[in-house]
Design an enzyme around this catalytic site. Sequence first.
Site, PDB file in Angstrom:
ATOM      1  N   CYS A   1      -1.398   1.701  -3.095  1.00  0.00           N
ATOM      2  CA  CYS A   1      -1.969   2.422  -2.750  1.00  0.00           C
ATOM      3  C   CYS A   1      -1.814   4.165  -2.702  1.00  0.00           C
ATOM      4  O   CYS A   1      -2.544   4.728  -3.829  1.00  0.00           O
ATOM      5  CB  CYS A   1      -3.328   2.179  -1.492  1.00  0.00           C
TER       6      CYS A   1
ATOM      7  N   TYR B   1      -9.306  -3.510 -11.615  1.00  0.00           N
ATOM      8  CA  TYR B   1      -8.418  -2.197 -10.374  1.00  0.00           C
ATOM      9  C   TYR B   1      -7.606  -1.665 -11.037  1.00  0.00           C
ATOM     10  O   TYR B   1      -7.352  -0.603 -11.089  1.00  0.00           O
ATOM     11  CB  TYR B   1      -8.406  -2.295  -9.004  1.00  0.00           C
TER      12      TYR B   1
ATOM     13  N   GLU C   1     -26.378  14.640  -2.783  1.00  0.00           N
ATOM     14  CA  GLU C   1     -27.999  14.711  -2.238  1.00  0.00           C
ATOM     15  C   GLU C   1     -28.720  13.521  -2.949  1.00  0.00           C
ATOM     16  O   GLU C   1     -29.404  13.337  -3.087  1.00  0.00           O
ATOM     17  CB  GLU C   1     -28.013  15.610  -2.820  1.00  0.00           C
TER      18      GLU C   1
ATOM     19  N   CYS D   1       0.725  -1.494   0.226  1.00  0.00           N
ATOM     20  CA  CYS D   1       0.514   0.053   0.083  1.00  0.00           C
ATOM     21  C   CYS D   1       0.257   1.206   0.327  1.00  0.00           C
ATOM     22  O   CYS D   1       0.290   1.773  -0.495  1.00  0.00           O
ATOM     23  CB  CYS D   1      -1.090   0.380   1.325  1.00  0.00           C
TER      24      CYS D   1
ATOM     25  N   GLU E   1      -7.203   1.616 -13.201  1.00  0.00           N
ATOM     26  CA  GLU E   1      -6.471   3.250 -12.463  1.00  0.00           C
ATOM     27  C   GLU E   1      -5.173   3.457 -13.283  1.00  0.00           C
ATOM     28  O   GLU E   1      -4.908   4.745 -13.835  1.00  0.00           O
ATOM     29  CB  GLU E   1      -5.924   2.552 -11.167  1.00  0.00           C
TER      30      GLU E   1
ATOM     31  N   HIS F   1     -27.106  21.182  -0.436  1.00  0.00           N
ATOM     32  CA  HIS F   1     -27.717  21.589  -1.921  1.00  0.00           C
ATOM     33  C   HIS F   1     -26.717  22.942  -1.733  1.00  0.00           C
ATOM     34  O   HIS F   1     -26.114  23.563  -1.558  1.00  0.00           O
ATOM     35  CB  HIS F   1     -28.690  22.114  -1.995  1.00  0.00           C
TER      36      HIS F   1
ATOM     37  N   LYS G   1      -0.202   5.561  -6.174  1.00  0.00           N
ATOM     38  CA  LYS G   1      -1.058   5.679  -7.197  1.00  0.00           C
ATOM     39  C   LYS G   1      -1.612   6.567  -7.022  1.00  0.00           C
ATOM     40  O   LYS G   1      -2.555   7.245  -7.765  1.00  0.00           O
ATOM     41  CB  LYS G   1      -1.713   4.032  -7.544  1.00  0.00           C
TER      42      LYS G   1
HETATM   43  P1  NDP Z   1      -8.319  -7.263 -10.440  1.00  0.00           P
HETATM   44  O1  NDP Z   1      -8.405  -9.347 -10.193  1.00  0.00           O
HETATM   45  O2  NDP Z   1      -9.020  -6.930 -10.024  1.00  0.00           O
HETATM   46  O3  NDP Z   1      -7.741  -7.503 -12.061  1.00  0.00           O
HETATM   47  C1  NDP Z   1      -7.361  -8.334 -12.739  1.00  0.00           C
HETATM   48  C2  NDP Z   1      -7.437  -8.287 -14.114  1.00  0.00           C
HETATM   49  O4  NDP Z   1      -6.508  -9.540 -15.038  1.00  0.00           O
HETATM   50  C3  NDP Z   1      -9.675  -8.361 -14.894  1.00  0.00           C
HETATM   51  O5  NDP Z   1      -9.972  -8.105 -15.632  1.00  0.00           O
HETATM   52  C4  NDP Z   1      -9.167 -10.087 -15.227  1.00  0.00           C
HETATM   53  O6  NDP Z   1     -10.142 -10.228 -16.257  1.00  0.00           O
HETATM   54  C5  NDP Z   1      -7.841 -10.179 -15.958  1.00  0.00           C
HETATM   55  N1  NDP Z   1      -6.755 -11.540 -16.227  1.00  0.00           N
HETATM   56  C6  NDP Z   1      -6.398 -11.916 -15.513  1.00  0.00           C
HETATM   57  N2  NDP Z   1      -6.274 -13.428 -15.742  1.00  0.00           N
HETATM   58  C7  NDP Z   1      -5.700 -13.132 -17.195  1.00  0.00           C
HETATM   59  C8  NDP Z   1      -4.695 -13.385 -18.112  1.00  0.00           C
HETATM   60  N3  NDP Z   1      -4.258 -14.291 -18.105  1.00  0.00           N
HETATM   61  N4  NDP Z   1      -5.232 -12.752 -19.414  1.00  0.00           N
HETATM   62  C9  NDP Z   1      -5.967 -11.874 -19.859  1.00  0.00           C
HETATM   63  N5  NDP Z   1      -6.205 -11.169 -18.796  1.00  0.00           N
HETATM   64  C10 NDP Z   1      -6.343 -11.491 -17.221  1.00  0.00           C
HETATM   65  O7  NDP Z   1      -6.648  -7.919 -10.201  1.00  0.00           O
HETATM   66  P2  NDP Z   1      -5.639  -6.555 -10.038  1.00  0.00           P
HETATM   67  O8  NDP Z   1      -4.731  -7.279 -10.445  1.00  0.00           O
HETATM   68  O9  NDP Z   1      -5.864  -4.713 -10.751  1.00  0.00           O
HETATM   69  O10 NDP Z   1      -6.175  -6.003  -8.652  1.00  0.00           O
HETATM   70  C11 NDP Z   1      -5.515  -7.034  -7.747  1.00  0.00           C
HETATM   71  C12 NDP Z   1      -6.726  -7.044  -6.129  1.00  0.00           C
HETATM   72  O11 NDP Z   1      -5.835  -5.436  -5.625  1.00  0.00           O
HETATM   73  C13 NDP Z   1      -7.976  -6.010  -6.560  1.00  0.00           C
HETATM   74  O12 NDP Z   1      -8.571  -6.995  -7.117  1.00  0.00           O
HETATM   75  C14 NDP Z   1      -8.125  -5.204  -4.919  1.00  0.00           C
HETATM   76  O13 NDP Z   1      -8.402  -6.220  -4.381  1.00  0.00           O
HETATM   77  C15 NDP Z   1      -6.435  -5.103  -4.681  1.00  0.00           C
HETATM   78  N6  NDP Z   1      -6.399  -3.291  -5.362  1.00  0.00           N
HETATM   79  C16 NDP Z   1      -7.996  -2.489  -4.626  1.00  0.00           C
HETATM   80  C17 NDP Z   1      -7.696  -0.947  -5.192  1.00  0.00           C
HETATM   81  C18 NDP Z   1      -8.340  -0.174  -4.365  1.00  0.00           C
HETATM   82  O14 NDP Z   1      -8.907  -0.699  -3.538  1.00  0.00           O
HETATM   83  N7  NDP Z   1      -8.875   0.411  -4.908  1.00  0.00           N
HETATM   84  C19 NDP Z   1      -6.512  -0.856  -6.266  1.00  0.00           C
HETATM   85  C20 NDP Z   1      -5.625  -1.820  -6.815  1.00  0.00           C
HETATM   86  C21 NDP Z   1      -5.656  -2.977  -6.544  1.00  0.00           C
HETATM   87  P3  NDP Z   1     -11.141 -11.552 -15.466  1.00  0.00           P
HETATM   88  O15 NDP Z   1     -11.573 -10.079 -14.806  1.00  0.00           O
HETATM   89  O16 NDP Z   1     -11.806 -11.168 -16.640  1.00  0.00           O
HETATM   90  O17 NDP Z   1     -11.040 -12.459 -14.951  1.00  0.00           O
END
Ligand code: NDP
Length: 456
Positions: A48, A177, A440, A43, A181, A435, A51
Amino acid sequence: MAEFDYDLCVIGAGSGGVRAARIAAGHGARVAICEESRVGGTCVIRGCVPKKLLSYAAHYHEDFEDAAGFGWRVGDIEFSWPTLIGAVHRELDRLEGIYRRLLDGSGVTLLEGRGTLDGPQAVRIGERTVTAEKVLLAVGGWPWVPEFPGAEHVITSNEAFHLEQLPPRVVVVGGGYIACEFASIFNGLGSQVHQVYRGDAVLRGFDHDVRRVVTREMAARGVVFHFETQVTRVDKTGDGLRAQLDDGSVLEADCILYATGRVPNTRGLGLQEAGVEVRADGSVPVDEYARTNVPSVFAVGDVTHRINLTPVALHEGHAFADTQFGGKTRATDHESVASAVFSHPQVGTVGVSEEDAPHHYGEIDVYQSEFRPMRHTLSGNPEKALMKLIVERTGRRVVGLHVVGPDAAEIVQGFAVAVKWGLTKDQFDATIGIHPTSAEELVTLRSPVQGARNSS
Ligand code: NDP
């Protein structure tokens, strides 16, 4: 003489580990914490915090454009990535210093180096082994990149914070996510961004209207989406990289960032040898009190792969320390945890999506509004925001609340209390709004947009 060197040894000085160590020490425990990288974890050091700072930076670009509608004439704008990254890293140094001082001030011993289990009550750090009555695994997760030809040329979010220059052409792979981002950040800072995602709209698992609006607004800001598409190979070229897509097209880029998920950081941690159960995905199963199958070994945060969010890890670490060392048995409630995606536009969400709601609550009513935020009446920016409530029909409880648009995260943080504690739509309506604000809308949505819905 004590039987163990410490009452608690924590492996991993990220959010969950540091919180658990400090609270346990506050309860009088003798605590050590080991860390192989920088104190603060994902983080603070590579997640976080940096980012969000980059996201702030990226927002200025459209703020300059919006300002014209309010009478401001902004001269030539120029952006310096090295200036931004320098400032971000100075801030991270400052935060790491605070974390170190907090540990020190709590009487926690910091052992610098990679910690691995050496049996159920011992941790090895380099040449040294310390014993502890209890061991807490708080090792977090790490970006995962699929295997394909040329995978060695791509970066993950970890490296994005260390680029020397802003890459003019960026390909982001993934639709979650991190992908949304970083696509938003690079796009806002001026890079040309292509986002390649295997699904048909970003943010799978979120409410369908959230997904629709985020996809539309990111595209309107200039992100070029390639849906239902995969990268099949990446090659180095004379002046950058070339991504081959499975639809036959090719993208030339200076940087290809994979955000295809994160995996628990448990490889080589000595878990199996110590008898600790590990799932196929590398995560460690725990009960509600962070207990693994081995009585002396506990785990909190992303390594347990439940809800991978910093505030969840903090809560789990705190509850663990109170339970084990404070005489106060506490578990973390994982229901209705709010979260935000700091894409541009932002998303804030708490509770269930419209699709999931019927499975949990039967008949529901949906209230929603899509509107142009007030500042855009003069800015000329065509962005539209979304506010959406999912209401359980019988008890009228608000069971899902979703916002896309400016300040969504800040808005939902406040409303999360109401959703978490089961307030009803009538109680929302009895709350007089502020407002003029966007938020709201959430207390003035009068009639359901699409009538009753049920699980049939
Ligand atoms: P996510 O699990 O959110 O997203 C992973 C993405 O990669 C999905 O779109 C998935 O597709 C795709 N994917 C997975 N495997 C493959 C593959 N083999 N080929 C192509 N695409 C693939 O992971 P992130 O890495 O974005 O983030 C990890 C975690 O970190 C989040 O789930 C969250 O819990 C945390 N996080 C939170 C944040 C916040 O609170 N703002 C910010 C950043 C991270 P599909 O949808 O089809 O499975």
